[in-house]
Design an enzyme around this catalytic site. Structure first.
Site, PDB file in Angstrom:
ATOM      1  N   CYS A  70       0.861  -1.183   0.000  1.00 41.59           N
ATOM      2  CA  CYS A  70       0.000   0.000   0.000  1.00 41.59           C
ATOM      3  C   CYS A  70       0.893   1.228   0.000  1.00 41.59           C
ATOM      4  O   CYS A  70       1.696   1.407   0.928  1.00 41.59           O
ATOM      5  CB  CYS A  70      -0.898  -0.026   1.236  1.00 41.59           C
ATOM      6  SG  CYS A  70      -1.866   1.472   1.486  1.00 41.59           S
ATOM      7  N   THR A  72       0.080   4.376   0.402  1.00 37.43           N
ATOM      8  CA  THR A  72      -0.276   5.301   1.476  1.00 37.43           C
ATOM      9  C   THR A  72       0.319   4.856   2.803  1.00 37.43           C
ATOM     10  O   THR A  72       0.921   5.657   3.530  1.00 37.43           O
ATOM     11  CB  THR A  72      -1.805   5.413   1.601  1.00 37.43           C
ATOM     12  OG1 THR A  72      -2.345   5.901   0.370  1.00 37.43           O
ATOM     13  CG2 THR A  72      -2.198   6.355   2.729  1.00 37.43           C
ATOM     14  N   CYS A 180      -0.708   3.905  -6.386  1.00 35.09           N
ATOM     15  CA  CYS A 180      -1.590   3.237  -5.422  1.00 35.09           C
ATOM     16  C   CYS A 180      -1.802   1.832  -5.951  1.00 35.09           C
ATOM     17  O   CYS A 180      -2.122   1.662  -7.139  1.00 35.09           O
ATOM     18  CB  CYS A 180      -2.918   3.977  -5.286  1.00 35.09           C
ATOM     19  SG  CYS A 180      -4.163   3.071  -4.325  1.00 35.09           S
ATOM     20  N   THR A 181      -1.625   0.827  -5.114  1.00 32.80           N
ATOM     21  CA  THR A 181      -1.674  -0.552  -5.614  1.00 32.80           C
ATOM     22  C   THR A 181      -3.070  -0.969  -6.065  1.00 32.80           C
ATOM     23  O   THR A 181      -3.213  -1.984  -6.752  1.00 32.80           O
ATOM     24  CB  THR A 181      -1.164  -1.540  -4.540  1.00 32.80           C
ATOM     25  OG1 THR A 181      -1.869  -1.326  -3.307  1.00 32.80           O
ATOM     26  CG2 THR A 181       0.329  -1.359  -4.315  1.00 32.80           C
ATOM     27  N   HIS A 182      -4.093  -0.208  -5.699  1.00 32.34           N
ATOM     28  CA  HIS A 182      -5.432  -0.498  -6.224  1.00 32.34           C
ATOM     29  C   HIS A 182      -5.521  -0.233  -7.725  1.00 32.34           C
ATOM     30  O   HIS A 182      -6.232  -0.944  -8.448  1.00 32.34           O
ATOM     31  CB  HIS A 182      -6.491   0.368  -5.524  1.00 32.34           C
ATOM     32  CG  HIS A 182      -6.885  -0.103  -4.169  1.00 32.34           C
ATOM     33  ND1 HIS A 182      -6.040  -0.026  -3.084  1.00 32.34           N
ATOM     34  CD2 HIS A 182      -8.036  -0.647  -3.702  1.00 32.34           C
ATOM     35  CE1 HIS A 182      -6.658  -0.492  -2.010  1.00 32.34           C
ATOM     36  NE2 HIS A 182      -7.873  -0.879  -2.360  1.00 32.34           N
TER      37      HIS A 182
END
EC number: 5.1.1.3
Length: 275
Positions: A70, A72, A180-182
């Site tokens: 993540c 963040t 962002c890994t999303h």
């Protein structure tokens, strides 16, 4: 060997998929911290306290290393996690270095959550590698959270990506960093709008390589024995590690998490955990 991988939701599965594809012999425990999502709206102190608790969870799971999958959590709280445990900790940083090297027009966009976009670490990395490049730091407060709620939020995700991509096209961006890994979960939606002329960079390969380096440094004998055993087994199915999916929210999102795992046959269990 067992490795813990965590994120606020489904995004870290982009990292888990890369690890499992490259090193299928590793056992992976994935924690989707849905109960505390979205991380991008939390304060630095809240994220630091939360990551220390996540670290305790993984210590109880007897993992050999923790991947903070993540962006963040990495920029806001990875130092607090490292101070709380002796386990090797691997974070995810925006892949700005390869982006600046690949950009032909010297025009790069970095798309992140607000916490990452405003972090000193991101600006340090950009200042270190940008040289004469134009850099546009863009953020979305909702995109990661909406990706976690896919497919019910599919239209909202598409609208957000359309808006962001049109801003990039207007700035003549030719390289996009998904910080962002999303976001790599919906990389194809960016590609549909930005086209082949825009290179899209995400960090999964680099994180996977760093994990193996840290495991080899920290557990040289165990890794050597494991790799020797893998290389001598004639039946490749014997090298198949397991994937366990855990959620702090409960079983509500398990079907969604399962749907993002590429090697679904490796999933050996799903659990609700309290953090």
């Amino acid at each position: 060997m067992k490795v813990g991988v965590m994120d606020s939701g489904a995004g870290g599965l982009t990292i888990l998929n890369a690890i499992h594809q490259k090193h299928p012999y590793l056992d992976l425990v994935y924690l989707a911290d849905d109960a505390f999502a979205p991380y991008g709206s939390k304060s630095i102190t809240q994220l630091q306290d939360r990551l220390v608790k996540v670290g305790r969870f993984f210590e109880n799971e007897k993992v050999c290393a923790i991947v903070v999958a993540c962006n963040t959590a990495t920029v806001a709280a990875i130092d607090a996690l490292r101070a709380s445990t002796s386990l090797p900790i691997i974070g995810v940083e925006p892949a700005v270095k390869p982006a600046f090297r690949l950009s032909k027009k010297r025009r790069v966009a970095v798309l992140a959550t607000p916490v990452t976009a405003e972090s000193p670490r991101l600006n340090q990395l950009i200042d270190l590698w940008k040289e004469d490049s134009h850099v546009s730091i863009m953020s979305s407060l909702t995109l990661a959270f909406d990706i976690d709620a896919w497919p019910e939020t599919e239209e909202k995700v598409k609208q957000t990506i359309e808006q962001l991509s049109q801003e990039m096209l207007a700035q003549n961006i030719d390289t996009l960093v998904l910080a962002c890994t999303h976001y790599p979960l919906v990389k194809h939606l960016f590609e549909q709008i930005l086209g082949d002329e825009c290179e899209i960079i995400e960090p999964s390969e680099g994180v996977t390589a760093q994990l193996i380096r840290r495991l080899t440094e920290s557990y040289p004998n165990d890794m050597s024995q494991l790799l020797d055993a893998v290389s001598t087994r004639q039946d490749s199915s014997q090298n198949q590690g397991s994937i366990e999916l855990c959620s702090s929210l409960g079983f509500k999102n398990m079907q969604r998490l399962n749907s993002w795992v590429v090697s679904s046959s490796a999933i050996k269990g799903c659990r609700h955990v309290l953090i």
